[in-house]
Design an enzyme around this catalytic site. Structure first.
Site, short mmCIF file in Angstrom:
data_model
loop_
_atom_site.label_atom_id
_atom_site.label_comp_id
_atom_site.label_asym_id
_atom_site.label_seq_id
_atom_site.Cartn_x
_atom_site.Cartn_y
_atom_site.Cartn_z
N GLY A 13 0.77 -1.37 -0.08
CA GLY A 13 0.11 0.01 0.03
C GLY A 13 0.87 1.38 -0.01
O GLY A 13 0.16 2.35 0.36
N SER A 19 2.02 8.31 2.08
CA SER A 19 1.28 6.93 2.47
C SER A 19 1.55 6.43 4.05
O SER A 19 2.60 6.35 4.40
CB SER A 19 1.42 5.81 1.48
OG SER A 19 1.28 6.19 0.16
N ILE A 20 0.46 6.22 4.61
CA ILE A 20 0.63 5.52 5.79
C ILE A 20 1.60 4.37 6.02
O ILE A 20 2.27 4.18 6.79
CB ILE A 20 -0.75 5.24 6.34
CG1 ILE A 20 -1.64 6.49 6.74
CG2 ILE A 20 -0.68 4.15 7.68
CD1 ILE A 20 -2.97 6.10 7.53
N ASP A 64 -1.77 -5.95 -8.00
CA ASP A 64 -3.03 -5.26 -7.91
C ASP A 64 -3.79 -6.44 -7.07
O ASP A 64 -4.01 -7.58 -7.51
CB ASP A 64 -3.83 -5.04 -9.42
CG ASP A 64 -5.23 -4.54 -9.31
OD1 ASP A 64 -5.72 -4.88 -8.35
OD2 ASP A 64 -5.63 -4.32 -10.29
N VAL A 65 -4.32 -5.84 -6.03
CA VAL A 65 -4.76 -7.02 -5.15
C VAL A 65 -6.35 -7.46 -5.66
O VAL A 65 -6.97 -8.35 -4.88
CB VAL A 65 -5.04 -6.29 -3.51
CG1 VAL A 65 -3.54 -6.29 -2.87
CG2 VAL A 65 -5.67 -5.15 -3.51
N ALA A 95 -12.48 3.38 -3.06
CA ALA A 95 -13.93 3.55 -3.36
C ALA A 95 -13.92 4.49 -4.47
O ALA A 95 -13.00 5.48 -4.49
CB ALA A 95 -14.78 3.96 -2.30
N TYR A 155 -17.97 9.23 4.51
CA TYR A 155 -17.21 8.14 4.32
C TYR A 155 -17.87 6.85 3.78
O TYR A 155 -17.46 6.12 3.14
CB TYR A 155 -16.74 7.80 5.84
CG TYR A 155 -15.39 6.94 5.76
CD1 TYR A 155 -14.17 7.56 5.23
CD2 TYR A 155 -15.40 5.83 6.54
CE1 TYR A 155 -13.12 6.56 5.19
CE2 TYR A 155 -14.26 4.96 6.52
CZ TYR A 155 -13.10 5.55 6.02
OH TYR A 155 -11.85 4.77 6.05
N LYS A 162 -15.04 -0.86 5.97
CA LYS A 162 -14.22 -0.86 7.09
C LYS A 162 -14.96 -2.08 8.10
O LYS A 162 -14.05 -2.70 8.91
CB LYS A 162 -13.68 0.69 7.65
CG LYS A 162 -12.92 1.38 6.73
CD LYS A 162 -11.56 0.70 6.40
CE LYS A 162 -10.58 1.82 5.96
NZ LYS A 162 -9.27 1.12 5.30
N THR A 193 -3.45 12.05 2.82
CA THR A 193 -2.77 11.25 1.95
C THR A 193 -3.82 11.44 0.67
O THR A 193 -4.62 11.82 0.76
CB THR A 193 -2.90 9.65 2.66
OG1 THR A 193 -4.31 9.28 2.85
CG2 THR A 193 -2.02 9.59 3.89
N LEU A 194 -3.21 10.60 -0.04
CA LEU A 194 -3.82 10.40 -1.48
C LEU A 194 -5.43 9.83 -1.30
O LEU A 194 -6.37 10.41 -1.73
CB LEU A 194 -3.09 9.65 -2.38
CG LEU A 194 -3.24 9.61 -3.90
CD1 LEU A 194 -2.49 11.10 -4.07
CD2 LEU A 194 -2.14 8.91 -4.57
P1 NAP Z 1 -2.79 6.08 0.32
O1 NAP Z 1 -1.28 6.49 0.29
O2 NAP Z 1 -3.54 6.59 -0.90
O3 NAP Z 1 -2.91 4.34 0.36
C1 NAP Z 1 -3.77 3.74 -0.22
C2 NAP Z 1 -3.04 2.69 -0.86
O4 NAP Z 1 -4.01 1.48 -1.52
C3 NAP Z 1 -2.17 3.00 -2.33
O5 NAP Z 1 -1.17 2.59 -2.29
C4 NAP Z 1 -3.38 2.49 -3.40
O6 NAP Z 1 -2.82 2.46 -4.71
C5 NAP Z 1 -3.48 1.24 -2.90
N1 NAP Z 1 -4.46 0.59 -3.58
C6 NAP Z 1 -5.78 0.84 -3.93
N2 NAP Z 1 -6.35 0.21 -4.98
C7 NAP Z 1 -5.52 -0.90 -4.91
C8 NAP Z 1 -5.47 -2.29 -5.54
N3 NAP Z 1 -6.26 -2.53 -6.42
N4 NAP Z 1 -4.35 -3.05 -5.50
C9 NAP Z 1 -3.22 -2.97 -4.56
N5 NAP Z 1 -3.10 -1.51 -3.99
C10 NAP Z 1 -4.30 -0.58 -4.06
O7 NAP Z 1 -3.61 6.42 1.40
P2 NAP Z 1 -3.52 6.02 3.07
O8 NAP Z 1 -4.28 7.16 3.67
O9 NAP Z 1 -2.21 5.78 3.34
O10 NAP Z 1 -4.26 4.63 3.15
C11 NAP Z 1 -3.79 3.48 3.69
C12 NAP Z 1 -4.92 2.82 4.75
O11 NAP Z 1 -4.94 3.55 5.68
C13 NAP Z 1 -6.19 2.65 3.80
O12 NAP Z 1 -6.85 1.36 4.33
C14 NAP Z 1 -6.91 3.68 4.64
O13 NAP Z 1 -8.52 3.54 4.36
C15 NAP Z 1 -6.33 3.71 5.92
N6 NAP Z 1 -6.66 4.91 6.80
C16 NAP Z 1 -6.46 5.98 6.27
C17 NAP Z 1 -6.68 7.34 7.21
C18 NAP Z 1 -6.22 8.64 6.72
O14 NAP Z 1 -6.54 9.65 7.00
N7 NAP Z 1 -5.36 8.64 5.72
C19 NAP Z 1 -7.04 7.06 8.18
C20 NAP Z 1 -7.38 5.65 8.79
C21 NAP Z 1 -7.45 4.56 7.99
P3 NAP Z 1 -3.32 3.63 -5.75
O15 NAP Z 1 -2.72 4.98 -5.24
O16 NAP Z 1 -2.56 3.10 -6.88
O17 NAP Z 1 -4.76 3.50 -5.70
#
Ligand code: NAP
Length: 268
Positions: A13, A19-20, A64-65, A95, A155, A162, A193-194
């Site tokens: 991810g 990214s987290i 790609d998961v 989403a 959300y 989730k 993040t993205l």
């Molecule tokens: P992020 O950097 O955009 O990470 C999300 C990742 O999911 C990206 O690397 C994305 O790749 C990947 N992804 C999407 N579709 C995919 C697929 N089909 N196959 C493989 N990878 C795929 O954002 P993030 O905020 O760090 O998110 C990481 C996790 O933390 C997520 O589960 C998110 O819901 C959770 N979270 C985030 C927050 C927040 O405030 N940011 C808070 C709580 C929880 P692409 O960019 O190519 O789509």
């Protein structure tokens, strides 16, 4: 001495330096883990490879998961490269933007299934593929958000995904328990993040968060990285099936305090 000395971790991810997953990878590196990274597809390679090189990571694989053959391929490559994988991090969600911008009841069938597949089912698919590579003492960590428990306006279908993800954590923890593999989730407060940029109203929520949360502090990648080190380490040896909040205490609040309401909304 690092808490993850001698352990191998595969982090799914990483999209970019915000990214987290990247915060977690950096914290794992600081605690002595040997690392591998996986990213969604070719478009991200030019951002992920330089990050990996900066930490001396030589296992960087696309996956790609939604594609079982790609999951199997990355598991086979990990087996050839590392032999075993002690820690698996799932930091993936998706989403359709329009499903996060209109009322939840208007979620399309396609949008619902897509969010569920990428954000919830992928944990099950990855856990199944990597189980044979994980020794007793292994740990799986995923990322969730409080919108899976309570309504977080905007959300929407991601909250429902989730909820499924958090339930999957418990069922996987039950399945994997006899093998000594633990499965937990971190419920993080808002981080820019993205993925977060796609949630309507995120900016306002992000701004309000430190005013409303008991610790009055925003959440950083480092905060989540540190919690992930704990959950992945032997310090958490008897913790499984849990959702650990890293949210400055926000989830304990039923209502904002009077001063905040008066200051921000002119109430009182
Ligand atoms: P992020 O950097 O955009 O990470 C999300 C990742 O999911 C990206 O690397 C994305 O790749 C990947 N992804 C999407 N579709 C995919 C697929 N089909 N196959 C493989 N990878 C795929 O954002 P993030 O905020 O760090 O998110 C990481 C996790 O933390 C997520 O589960 C998110 O819901 C959770 N979270 C985030 C927050 C927040 O405030 N940011 C808070 C709580 C929880 P692409 O960019 O190519 O789509």
């Amino acid at each position: 001495m690092g808490l993850l000395d001698g352990k191998t971790a595969l982090v799914f991810g990483v999209a970019n330096k915000r990214s987290i997953a990247w915060g977690i990878a950096q914290a794992f590196h600081a605690h002595g883990a040997r690392l591998g990274l996986s990213y969604a597809g070719p478009a991200l390679e030019r951002r992920v490879r330089p990050l990996a090189e900066g930490l001396g990571i030589d296992f960087v694989e696309p996956c790609d998961v939604t594609q079982d053959d790609q999951i199997e391929a990355v598991a086979a490559k990990a087996k050839a490269h590392f032999g075993q994988v002690d820690i698996l991090v799932h930091s993936i969600a998706f989403a359709d933007r329009e499903d996060l911008a209109r009322p939840y009841y208007q979620t399309s069938r396609r949008g619902f299934l897509l969010a569920m597949e990428v954000s919830a089912y992928s944990l099950v698919a990855l856990a199944r593929a990597f189980k044979p590579l994980m020794p007793p003492g292994g740990a799986i960590v995923t990322l969730t958000y409080y919108g899976g428990e309570k309504v977080a306006p905007g959300y929407n279908v991601m909250g429902v995904a989730k909820a499924a993800l958090e339930s999957s954590v418990r069922y996987l923890a039950y399945d994997f328990g006899p093998d000594g593999i633990r499965v937990n989730a971190i419920s993080a407060g808002p981080i820019r993040t993205l993925a977060a940029a796609g949630v309507s109203g995120f900016k306002t929520m992000y701004k309000m968060f430190p005013l409303l949360a008991p610790l009055k502090q925003p959440i950083t990648q480092e905060d989540v990285g540190h919690a992930a080190v704990f959950l992945a380490s032997d310090m958490a040896a008897k913790i499984t099936g849990q959702v650990l909040f890293v949210d400055s205490g926000m989830n304990i609040m039923a209502f904002p305090d009077k001063d905040t309401l008066t200051r921000e909304f002119g109430a009182g």
